[in-house]
Motif scaffolding. Structure first.
Motif, PDB file in Angstrom:
ATOM      1  N   LYS A   1       1.028  -9.097  13.423  1.00 36.09           N
ATOM      2  CA  LYS A   1       1.135  -8.725  12.002  1.00 36.09           C
ATOM      3  C   LYS A   1       0.210  -7.564  11.654  1.00 36.09           C
ATOM      4  O   LYS A   1      -0.263  -7.449  10.516  1.00 36.09           O
ATOM      5  N   PHE A   2      -0.093  -6.725  12.633  1.00 37.70           N
ATOM      6  CA  PHE A   2      -0.985  -5.594  12.360  1.00 37.70           C
ATOM      7  C   PHE A   2      -0.231  -4.420  11.731  1.00 37.70           C
ATOM      8  O   PHE A   2      -0.754  -3.711  10.898  1.00 37.70           O
ATOM      9  N   ALA A   3       0.996  -4.222  12.199  1.00 35.56           N
ATOM     10  CA  ALA A   3       1.764  -3.094  11.660  1.00 35.56           C
ATOM     11  C   ALA A   3       2.227  -3.436  10.246  1.00 35.56           C
ATOM     12  O   ALA A   3       2.749  -4.512  10.004  1.00 35.56           O
ATOM     13  N   PRO A   4       2.007  -2.542   9.300  1.00 36.05           N
ATOM     14  CA  PRO A   4       2.367  -2.866   7.906  1.00 36.05           C
ATOM     15  C   PRO A   4       3.871  -2.887   7.647  1.00 36.05           C
ATOM     16  O   PRO A   4       4.637  -2.268   8.366  1.00 36.05           O
ATOM     17  N   THR A   5       4.239  -3.646   6.615  1.00 38.92           N
ATOM     18  CA  THR A   5       5.631  -3.631   6.150  1.00 38.92           C
ATOM     19  C   THR A   5       5.713  -2.553   5.082  1.00 38.92           C
ATOM     20  O   THR A   5       4.915  -2.560   4.147  1.00 38.92           O
ATOM     21  N   TYR A   6       6.653  -1.652   5.226  1.00 41.15           N
ATOM     22  CA  TYR A   6       6.723  -0.579   4.228  1.00 41.15           C
ATOM     23  C   TYR A   6       8.161  -0.212   3.904  1.00 41.15           C
ATOM     24  O   TYR A   6       9.094  -0.630   4.591  1.00 41.15           O
ATOM     25  N   ALA A   7       8.289   0.562   2.837  1.00 37.60           N
ATOM     26  CA  ALA A   7       9.601   1.080   2.438  1.00 37.60           C
ATOM     27  C   ALA A   7       9.368   2.453   1.844  1.00 37.60           C
ATOM     28  O   ALA A   7       8.247   2.782   1.439  1.00 37.60           O
ATOM     29  N   TYR A   8      10.426   3.246   1.808  1.00 40.25           N
ATOM     30  CA  TYR A   8      10.322   4.576   1.214  1.00 40.25           C
ATOM     31  C   TYR A   8      11.210   4.680  -0.014  1.00 40.25           C
ATOM     32  O   TYR A   8      12.286   4.107  -0.064  1.00 40.25           O
ATOM     33  N   GLU A   9      10.770   5.430  -0.997  1.00 41.69           N
ATOM     34  CA  GLU A   9      11.522   5.810  -2.198  1.00 41.69           C
ATOM     35  C   GLU A   9      11.892   4.627  -3.100  1.00 41.69           C
ATOM     36  O   GLU A   9      11.573   4.633  -4.267  1.00 41.69           O
ATOM     37  N   LYS A  10      12.553   3.601  -2.567  1.00 44.90           N
ATOM     38  CA  LYS A  10      12.916   2.469  -3.419  1.00 44.90           C
ATOM     39  C   LYS A  10      11.955   1.300  -3.190  1.00 44.90           C
ATOM     40  O   LYS A  10      11.831   0.813  -2.064  1.00 44.90           O
ATOM     41  N   MET A  11      11.297   0.907  -4.279  1.00 42.34           N
ATOM     42  CA  MET A  11      10.366  -0.217  -4.215  1.00 42.34           C
ATOM     43  C   MET A  11      11.086  -1.468  -4.723  1.00 42.34           C
ATOM     44  O   MET A  11      11.550  -1.493  -5.864  1.00 42.34           O
ATOM     45  N   VAL A  12      11.196  -2.467  -3.881  1.00 37.15           N
ATOM     46  CA  VAL A  12      11.809  -3.719  -4.326  1.00 37.15           C
ATOM     47  C   VAL A  12      10.683  -4.673  -4.697  1.00 37.15           C
ATOM     48  O   VAL A  12       9.718  -4.834  -3.943  1.00 37.15           O
ATOM     49  N   VAL A  13      10.772  -5.246  -5.894  1.00 40.75           N
ATOM     50  CA  VAL A  13       9.718  -6.154  -6.363  1.00 40.75           C
ATOM     51  C   VAL A  13      10.337  -7.424  -6.944  1.00 40.75           C
ATOM     52  O   VAL A  13      11.486  -7.412  -7.387  1.00 40.75           O
ATOM     53  N   PRO A  14       9.560  -8.522  -6.930  1.00 38.30           N
ATOM     54  CA  PRO A  14      10.072  -9.748  -7.533  1.00 38.30           C
ATOM     55  C   PRO A  14       9.906  -9.725  -9.052  1.00 38.30           C
ATOM     56  O   PRO A  14       8.958  -9.121  -9.561  1.00 38.30           O
ATOM     57  N   THR A  15      10.817 -10.389  -9.771  1.00 40.79           N
ATOM     58  CA  THR A  15      10.671 -10.486 -11.225  1.00 40.79           C
ATOM     59  C   THR A  15       9.598 -11.532 -11.549  1.00 40.79           C
ATOM     60  O   THR A  15       9.207 -12.318 -10.680  1.00 40.79           O
ATOM     61  N   GLU A  16       9.150 -11.519 -12.794  1.00 39.08           N
ATOM     62  CA  GLU A  16       8.179 -12.514 -13.287  1.00 39.08           C
ATOM     63  C   GLU A  16       6.901 -12.562 -12.434  1.00 39.08           C
ATOM     64  O   GLU A  16       6.246 -13.601 -12.353  1.00 39.08           O
ATOM     65  N   THR A  17       6.591 -11.445 -11.782  1.00 33.40           N
ATOM     66  CA  THR A  17       5.403 -11.410 -10.931  1.00 33.40           C
ATOM     67  C   THR A  17       4.568 -10.192 -11.324  1.00 33.40           C
ATOM     68  O   THR A  17       5.099  -9.100 -11.485  1.00 33.40           O
ATOM     69  N   THR A  18       3.266 -10.411 -11.499  1.00 28.73           N
ATOM     70  CA  THR A  18       2.387  -9.294 -11.801  1.00 28.73           C
ATOM     71  C   THR A  18       2.186  -8.480 -10.532  1.00 28.73           C
ATOM     72  O   THR A  18       1.698  -8.997  -9.535  1.00 28.73           O
ATOM     73  N   VAL A  19       2.618  -7.234 -10.580  1.00 22.25           N
ATOM     74  CA  VAL A  19       2.492  -6.370  -9.411  1.00 22.25           C
ATOM     75  C   VAL A  19       1.383  -5.350  -9.690  1.00 22.25           C
ATOM     76  O   VAL A  19       1.422  -4.644 -10.687  1.00 22.25           O
ATOM     77  N   ILE A  20       0.373  -5.339  -8.820  1.00 23.68           N
ATOM     78  CA  ILE A  20      -0.704  -4.356  -8.947  1.00 23.68           C
ATOM     79  C   ILE A  20      -0.414  -3.235  -7.958  1.00 23.68           C
ATOM     80  O   ILE A  20      -0.169  -3.496  -6.781  1.00 23.68           O
ATOM     81  N   LEU A  21      -0.408  -2.005  -8.453  1.00 23.15           N
ATOM     82  CA  LEU A  21      -0.177  -0.866  -7.560  1.00 23.15           C
ATOM     83  C   LEU A  21      -1.506  -0.182  -7.267  1.00 23.15           C
ATOM     84  O   LEU A  21      -2.265   0.145  -8.171  1.00 23.15           O
ATOM     85  N   ASP A  22      -1.763   0.017  -5.992  1.00 23.63           N
ATOM     86  CA  ASP A  22      -2.954   0.730  -5.545  1.00 23.63           C
ATOM     87  C   ASP A  22      -2.437   2.099  -5.098  1.00 23.63           C
ATOM     88  O   ASP A  22      -1.813   2.223  -4.053  1.00 23.63           O
ATOM     89  N   VAL A  23      -2.664   3.098  -5.942  1.00 21.24           N
ATOM     90  CA  VAL A  23      -2.020   4.399  -5.738  1.00 21.24           C
ATOM     91  C   VAL A  23      -2.952   5.378  -5.021  1.00 21.24           C
ATOM     92  O   VAL A  23      -4.060   5.645  -5.500  1.00 21.24           O
ATOM     93  N   VAL A  24      -2.511   5.889  -3.891  1.00 20.29           N
ATOM     94  CA  VAL A  24      -3.303   6.854  -3.116  1.00 20.29           C
ATOM     95  C   VAL A  24      -2.403   8.031  -2.729  1.00 20.29           C
ATOM     96  O   VAL A  24      -1.205   8.022  -2.980  1.00 20.29           O
ATOM     97  N   SER A  25      -2.999   9.035  -2.113  1.00 19.96           N
ATOM     98  CA  SER A  25      -2.202  10.170  -1.641  1.00 19.96           C
ATOM     99  C   SER A  25      -2.588  10.506  -0.211  1.00 19.96           C
ATOM    100  O   SER A  25      -3.745  10.372   0.182  1.00 19.96           O
ATOM    101  N   ALA A  26      -1.597  10.969   0.558  1.00 24.64           N
ATOM    102  CA  ALA A  26      -1.852  11.342   1.944  1.00 24.64           C
ATOM    103  C   ALA A  26      -2.098  12.840   2.077  1.00 24.64           C
ATOM    104  O   ALA A  26      -2.525  13.313   3.116  1.00 24.64           O
TER     105      ALA A  26
END
Ligand SMILES: [Cu+2]
Length: 280
Positions: A156-181
Motif C-alpha cells: 500500500k505504498f503506491a498512492p491511489t490517484y486520479a486525474y482531472e475528475k475527482m470522485v467524492v462521497p456525498t454527505e462527507t466532509t472532504v478536506i483538500l490539501d492543495v499543493v503544486s508541482a
C-alpha cells in the motif's frame, strides 16, 4: 427604470453556490452586501437627480447660500458607521461556517473515520468530530491530480490517484490539501466554495461537503502557462457505497497498469526483450 435593469445584472454576477455549505454562506454575505449597496446607490443617485431637477437654474431665481448643517453631517456619519457595523457583524457571524469544515453525515462519518491522517499539521482544518476524508490536490502544468488516502499494491505504498475528475462521497466532509508541482495554480470549483491557490512549497487547505449526488465543474483560475485554458477540474459526488466501489476499481486499474509497465520495463531492459522489440 435603472434599478429594473441593474438589479438582475448585478445578481447575475453573484458567486455561484449550491454545492457545499461554505459556498452558500459566501453567497449569502455577497447578496447581503449587494442589497445594502443597491439601497445606498439608488438612494443617493435618486436624491441627487431629484435635486438637480427641482432646483435647476431658472431666470430670476437666487440660490440660497447654505453653510453646513450639523444635524445632517452627524446623521450621515452615524449612518455610515451603523452600516459598516451591520456588514462587519454579519460577515463575522458567517465567517466561522465558511472557514471551519462542517460535520459529515452518518455514512460519511463512518467512511472518514477509516481514513487516518498521515501527519500532524497545525494549519489543517478539522470538522467538529475530527473526522474527514482528505484528498491531496496537486496542480501541475496542465492537469489536476488527486491523491486519495489508501495505497495500491501489497504494501500500500503506491498512492491511489486520479486525474482531472475527482470522485467524492456525498454527505462527507472532504478536506483538500492543495499543493503544486511546478508553478502557481488556483483550485476553483465555484459551486463548492472560493478559490484556493496551489503554490509550490506550500500547503493550502479548503473543504466542501456535498449533500446530493451531482457533478460540479471548475477551472484553474490562475494563468499558469500555455495550457492554462485546458486545465479544467470536475468533481463528481456519488453515494458512499458507490465511492468505495469506484476507489477499489481505481486501485485495481492502477495496479494493473503498474504491472503492465513493470513487464514492459523488463522487456526493454532484458537482452531477449531488446531483440524482440527490434524485430517487432
Ligand atoms: Cu494551472
Amino acid at each position: 427604470m435603472a434599478p429594473l435593469v441593474a438589479l438582475p445584472l448585478a445578481f447575475s454576477i453573484v458567486p455561484k453556490a449550491g454545492g457545499s455549505p461554505n459556498a452558500n454562506h459566501e453567497q449569502s454575505i455577497y447578496i447581503f452586501t449587494l442589497v445594502f449597496a443597491f439601497i445606498i446607490f439608488f438612494g443617493v443617485e435618486g436624491i441627487l437627480g431629484y435635486t438637480l431637477w427641482r432646483y435647476r437654474a431658472r431666470k430670476g431665481a437666487v440660490a440660497d447660500q447654505i453653510h453646513g448643517n450639523t444635524r445632517l453631517e452627524i446623521g450621515w456619519t452615524l449612518g455610515a458607521v451603523a452600516l459598516l457595523a451591520i456588514l462587519a457583524v454579519f460577515t463575522f457571524v458567517k465567517l466561522g461556517s465558511i472557514v471551519d469544515p462542517a460535520k459529515s453525515g452518518t455514512e460519511g462519518e463512518q467512511l472518514a473515520a477509516n481514513n487516518g491522517t498521515l501527519y500532524a499539521d497545525l494549519e489543517r482544518p478539522s470538522p467538529p468530530s475530527g473526522k474527514s476524508l482528505e484528498i491531496n490536490v496537486v496542480g501541475r502544468q496542465y492537469i489536476w491530480q488527486y491523491v486519495y488516502p489508501g495505497g495500491v499494491g501489497k504494501e500500500k505504498f503506491a498512492p491511489t490517484y486520479a486525474y482531472e475528475k475527482m470522485v467524492v462521497p456525498t454527505e462527507t466532509t472532504v478536506i483538500l490539501d492543495v499543493v503544486s508541482a511546478d508553478v502557481v495554480h488556483s483550485w476553483w470549483v465555484p459551486e463548492l466554495g472560493g478559490k484556493v491557490q496551489a503554490v509550490p512549497g506550500y500547503h493550502n487547505y479548503t473543504w466542501f461537503k456535498i449533500s446530493k449526488p451531482g457533478v460540479y465543474h471548475g477551472q484553474c483560475a490562475n494563468l499558469c502557462g500555455r495550457g492554462h485554458a485546458r486545465m479544467i477540474a470536475t468533481v463528481e459526488a456519488v453515494p458512499v457505497a458507490q465511492y468505495e466501489t469506484w476507489l477499489a476499481n481505481q486501485q485495481r486499474g492502477l495496479q494493473e497498469a503498474d504491472a503492465e509497465a513493470a513487464k514492459a520495463r523488463e522487456k526493454l531492459t532484458s537482452h531477449a526483450g531488446a531483440e524482440s522489440v527490434e524485430h517487432a
